[in-house]
Design a protein around this motif. Structure first.
Motif, PDB file in Angstrom:
ATOM      1  N   TYR A   1       0.814  -1.205   0.000  1.00 21.07           N
ATOM      2  CA  TYR A   1       0.000   0.000   0.000  1.00 21.07           C
ATOM      3  C   TYR A   1       0.855   1.266   0.000  1.00 21.07           C
ATOM      4  O   TYR A   1       0.371   2.334  -0.327  1.00 21.07           O
ATOM      5  N   ARG A   2       2.104   1.148   0.388  1.00 22.27           N
ATOM      6  CA  ARG A   2       2.962   2.335   0.440  1.00 22.27           C
ATOM      7  C   ARG A   2       3.223   2.923  -0.942  1.00 22.27           C
ATOM      8  O   ARG A   2       3.532   4.106  -1.053  1.00 22.27           O
ATOM      9  N   VAL A   3       3.104   2.111  -1.973  1.00 21.73           N
ATOM     10  CA  VAL A   3       3.317   2.650  -3.320  1.00 21.73           C
ATOM     11  C   VAL A   3       2.240   3.657  -3.676  1.00 21.73           C
ATOM     12  O   VAL A   3       2.399   4.438  -4.613  1.00 21.73           O
ATOM     13  N   ARG A   4       1.110   3.650  -2.938  1.00 17.53           N
ATOM     14  CA  ARG A   4       0.037   4.607  -3.183  1.00 17.53           C
ATOM     15  C   ARG A   4       0.117   5.809  -2.246  1.00 17.53           C
ATOM     16  O   ARG A   4      -0.764   6.663  -2.257  1.00 17.53           O
ATOM     17  N   ALA A   5       1.150   5.854  -1.425  1.00 17.55           N
ATOM     18  CA  ALA A   5       1.297   6.950  -0.466  1.00 17.55           C
ATOM     19  C   ALA A   5       2.606   7.685  -0.734  1.00 17.55           C
ATOM     20  O   ALA A   5       3.473   7.205  -1.463  1.00 17.55           O
ATOM     21  N   PHE A   6       2.738   8.863  -0.127  1.00 16.07           N
ATOM     22  CA  PHE A   6       3.967   9.636  -0.278  1.00 16.07           C
ATOM     23  C   PHE A   6       4.339  10.249   1.064  1.00 16.07           C
ATOM     24  O   PHE A   6       3.485  10.816   1.753  1.00 16.07           O
ATOM     25  N   THR A   7       5.602  10.119   1.434  1.00 16.32           N
ATOM     26  CA  THR A   7       6.101  10.771   2.638  1.00 16.32           C
ATOM     27  C   THR A   7       7.544  11.162   2.431  1.00 16.32           C
ATOM     28  O   THR A   7       8.201  10.700   1.486  1.00 16.32           O
ATOM     29  N   VAL A   8       8.040  12.013   3.291  1.00 16.92           N
ATOM     30  CA  VAL A   8       9.445  12.412   3.307  1.00 16.92           C
ATOM     31  C   VAL A   8       9.902  12.334   4.755  1.00 16.92           C
ATOM     32  O   VAL A   8       9.326  12.996   5.623  1.00 16.92           O
ATOM     33  N   GLY A   9      10.900  11.523   5.016  1.00 15.49           N
ATOM     34  CA  GLY A   9      11.378  11.351   6.378  1.00 15.49           C
ATOM     35  C   GLY A   9      11.843  12.662   6.990  1.00 15.49           C
ATOM     36  O   GLY A   9      12.481  13.499   6.330  1.00 15.49           O
ATOM     37  N   LYS A  10      11.494  12.866   8.264  1.00 16.26           N
ATOM     38  CA  LYS A  10      11.904  14.019   9.064  1.00 16.26           C
ATOM     39  C   LYS A  10      11.249  15.321   8.633  1.00 16.26           C
ATOM     40  O   LYS A  10      11.663  16.394   9.058  1.00 16.26           O
ATOM     41  N   LEU A  11      10.243  15.246   7.767  1.00 14.29           N
ATOM     42  CA  LEU A  11       9.380  16.400   7.537  1.00 14.29           C
ATOM     43  C   LEU A  11       8.104  16.149   8.333  1.00 14.29           C
ATOM     44  O   LEU A  11       7.388  15.192   8.064  1.00 14.29           O
ATOM     45  N   ALA A  12       7.827  17.004   9.290  1.00 14.89           N
ATOM     46  CA  ALA A  12       6.745  16.725  10.231  1.00 14.89           C
ATOM     47  C   ALA A  12       5.386  17.190   9.734  1.00 14.89           C
ATOM     48  O   ALA A  12       4.363  16.571  10.034  1.00 14.89           O
ATOM     49  N   GLN A  13       5.348  18.284   8.975  1.00 19.47           N
ATOM     50  CA  GLN A  13       4.064  18.869   8.622  1.00 19.47           C
ATOM     51  C   GLN A  13       3.555  18.319   7.283  1.00 19.47           C
ATOM     52  O   GLN A  13       4.296  18.241   6.297  1.00 19.47           O
ATOM     53  N   LEU A  14       2.268  17.992   7.268  1.00 26.42           N
ATOM     54  CA  LEU A  14       1.673  17.440   6.055  1.00 26.42           C
ATOM     55  C   LEU A  14       1.726  18.416   4.895  1.00 26.42           C
ATOM     56  O   LEU A  14       1.893  18.015   3.740  1.00 26.42           O
ATOM     57  N   ASP A  15       1.572  19.711   5.181  1.00 24.06           N
ATOM     58  CA  ASP A  15       1.582  20.664   4.075  1.00 24.06           C
ATOM     59  C   ASP A  15       2.958  20.727   3.411  1.00 24.06           C
ATOM     60  O   ASP A  15       3.063  20.914   2.200  1.00 24.06           O
ATOM     61  N   MET A  16       4.033  20.534   4.180  1.00 26.35           N
ATOM     62  CA  MET A  16       5.375  20.512   3.598  1.00 26.35           C
ATOM     63  C   MET A  16       5.574  19.256   2.757  1.00 26.35           C
ATOM     64  O   MET A  16       6.159  19.305   1.670  1.00 26.35           O
ATOM     65  N   ILE A  17       5.072  18.129   3.263  1.00 28.14           N
ATOM     66  CA  ILE A  17       5.166  16.881   2.499  1.00 28.14           C
ATOM     67  C   ILE A  17       4.391  17.003   1.194  1.00 28.14           C
ATOM     68  O   ILE A  17       4.862  16.594   0.128  1.00 28.14           O
ATOM     69  N   ALA A  18       3.189  17.590   1.277  1.00 28.46           N
ATOM     70  CA  ALA A  18       2.374  17.790   0.075  1.00 28.46           C
ATOM     71  C   ALA A  18       3.069  18.729  -0.905  1.00 28.46           C
ATOM     72  O   ALA A  18       2.970  18.553  -2.129  1.00 28.46           O
TER      73      ALA A  18
ATOM     74  N   LEU B   1      13.538  24.534   1.430  1.00 33.12           N
ATOM     75  CA  LEU B   1      12.476  24.007   2.292  1.00 33.12           C
ATOM     76  C   LEU B   1      13.046  23.052   3.335  1.00 33.12           C
ATOM     77  O   LEU B   1      12.675  23.099   4.512  1.00 33.12           O
ATOM     78  N   PHE B   2      13.981  22.212   2.921  1.00 32.25           N
ATOM     79  CA  PHE B   2      14.543  21.233   3.837  1.00 32.25           C
ATOM     80  C   PHE B   2      15.518  21.872   4.813  1.00 32.25           C
ATOM     81  O   PHE B   2      15.625  21.444   5.962  1.00 32.25           O
ATOM     82  N   VAL B   3      16.221  22.883   4.376  1.00 29.10           N
ATOM     83  CA  VAL B   3      17.111  23.605   5.285  1.00 29.10           C
ATOM     84  C   VAL B   3      16.301  24.259   6.396  1.00 29.10           C
ATOM     85  O   VAL B   3      16.643  24.188   7.579  1.00 29.10           O
TER      86      VAL B   3
END
Length: 416
Positions: free
Chosen positions: A35-52, A78-80
């Motif tokens: 199911y992870r292939v249908r999801a998106f995340t970035v490690g150590k980014l806490a806020q959903l709006d930043m991930i989006a 953004l990551f800095v």
């Protein structure tokens, strides 16, 4: 290897990418791998709006053919600001390569399925430059039928920064090149990369458990097309009878990856409920649950009660509450067309969001067309309906004066 995106028909890769749902890492790793292939995340980014935001930037890279170097220069700030330390360049390169390769290869899988009649085989192609992982290099040149279980796990990418690819072959290609068609599977890909990104999660498991002709005849045409299409028209209560709990929990979010807001069958369900009234004027219960929208990431990240999932659902009892005669007599009931429009409000940028500081509840409000009134919908974050745990459940809706929301200390406005 060049960091430019390989040439491809963008519609396949973009279609795959746009079905992904942004979520925090903790939620992402609760999902089973397929199911992870249908999801998106970035490690150590806490806020959903930043991930989006990162997800959207990668969509732009796919659409415009942006190279890895160009994408990294645009997104690095953004990551800095998020406090990333260490080798930021390497980590961003990994984010780019993993996700672009997944989108590209998911598109390639779709192309392979479309052309399977003429080219029914595929060959695994590892990069022969001494840097390929031994397990990947061991698959190089192997040929399997496209419907062989090998491709359920070994369709690239099969590891972080994997550069492997595939090529489809006709029967004549296999014969003319003197190739052997394999049957045995010798090894498994890297942990976390053992799922073909082009496959529909849960499809084989669900179809293996269903006797469609007897149990779900009404949904048979949808199953012929695509598992997610079927899930969109199937109420969750019915799905829960045939799916494992882990599947249900994963799909509560991922089912909306393909179509944010509104589902096939929702409006017909509302029509049926509005017609099917008992003698006492109540709406007859049908025991069903329908998804009506997702909490936008930038709203979810700012709620005091953090939602486990973004999905918002409505029950037949909820519809009963929205349409009940007492509300209508007071002029506070939504009309049938307004109830049908609820999924659109989750996507509408003019929708306003509030939290109830006295009773648990999140509110979305929108202006009633031509009436100088506002409509509000209240749902409970992290509720539960039978087997559906952690889902956000609509509780009530009604007609209000705008000042009752905007100037009432009880309601806290949620803004971006």
């Amino acid at each position: 290897m060049s960091d430019a995106i390989p040439l491809l028909p963008m519609k396949e890769a973009l279609s795959f990418w746009r079905k992904k749902v942004p979520m925090r890492s903790a939620d992402f790793y609760r999902l089973s791998e397929e199911y992870r292939v249908r999801a998106f995340t970035v490690g150590k980014l806490a806020q959903l709006d930043m991930i989006a935001h990162v997800q959207k930037s990668l969509e732009g890279a796919l659409q415009q053919g942006t190279s890895m170097t160009q994408w990294r220069s645009r997104i690095e700030g953004l990551f800095v600001r998020a406090g990333w330390t260490g080798n930021t360049r390497y980590r961003l390169d990994t984010v780019y390569r993993n996700n672009i390769q997944a989108a590209y290869n998911a598109g390639r899988w779709g192309q392979a399925q479309d052309g399977k009649k003429d080219r029914p085989y595929a060959m695994y192609d590892a990069v022969d430059d001494g840097r390929a992982r031994p397990t990947h290099a061991a698959q190089d040149g192997k040929v399997y039928p496209l419907d062989h279980p090998f491709w359920r796990s070994w369709w690239p990418p099969n590891g972080h920064r994997c550069r492997c690819s595939t090529r489809t072959l006709s029967r004549d290609d296999v014969k003319d090149m003197g190739l052997k068609v394999e049957d045995k599977i010798d090894d498994v890909p890297d942990e976390g990369f053992q799922t073909n990104p082009g496959h529909t999660p849960g499809e084989a498991r669900l179809l293996g458990q269903l006797n469609i002709s007897k149990k779900l005849a009404d949904y048979k045409p949808a199953f012929r097309q695509h598992f997610l299409d079927a899930a969109k028209v199937m109420p969750y209560q019915i799905m829960s009878r045939y799916l494992h709990q882990r599947d249900i929990e994963s799909m509560q979010t991922l089912i909306w990856a393909d179509k944010q807001g509104g589902v096939d069958g929702y409006e017909k369900w509302i029509d049926a409920l509005s017609r099917d009234r008992l003698k006492n004027g109540q709406v007859a219960s049908r025991g069903r649950v329908y998804p009506v929208g997702n909490i936008p990431p930038h709203i979810a990240s700012r709620l005091s009660r953090q939602p486990r999932l973004t999905l918002v659902v409505m029950t037949d009892k909820g519809i009963q509450h929205l349409l009940r005669g007492r509300k209508k007599d007071r002029g506070q009931a939504l009309t049938i067309p307004e109830v049908k429009s609820i999924p659109q409000r989750f996507r509408d940028t003019k929708t306003q969001w509030y939290e109830d500081t006295q009773n648990p509840g999140t509110i979305l409000a929108w202006e009633r067309v031509g009436k100088k009134k506002w409509l509000k919908l209240t749902f409970l974050v992290n509720g539960k309906i039978k087997s559906l745990a952690g889902v956000n459940v609509v509780r009530t809706a009604g007609v209000v004066e705008y000042e009752d929301l905007s100037k009432n200390d009880r309601y806290k406005r949620i803004t971006y």
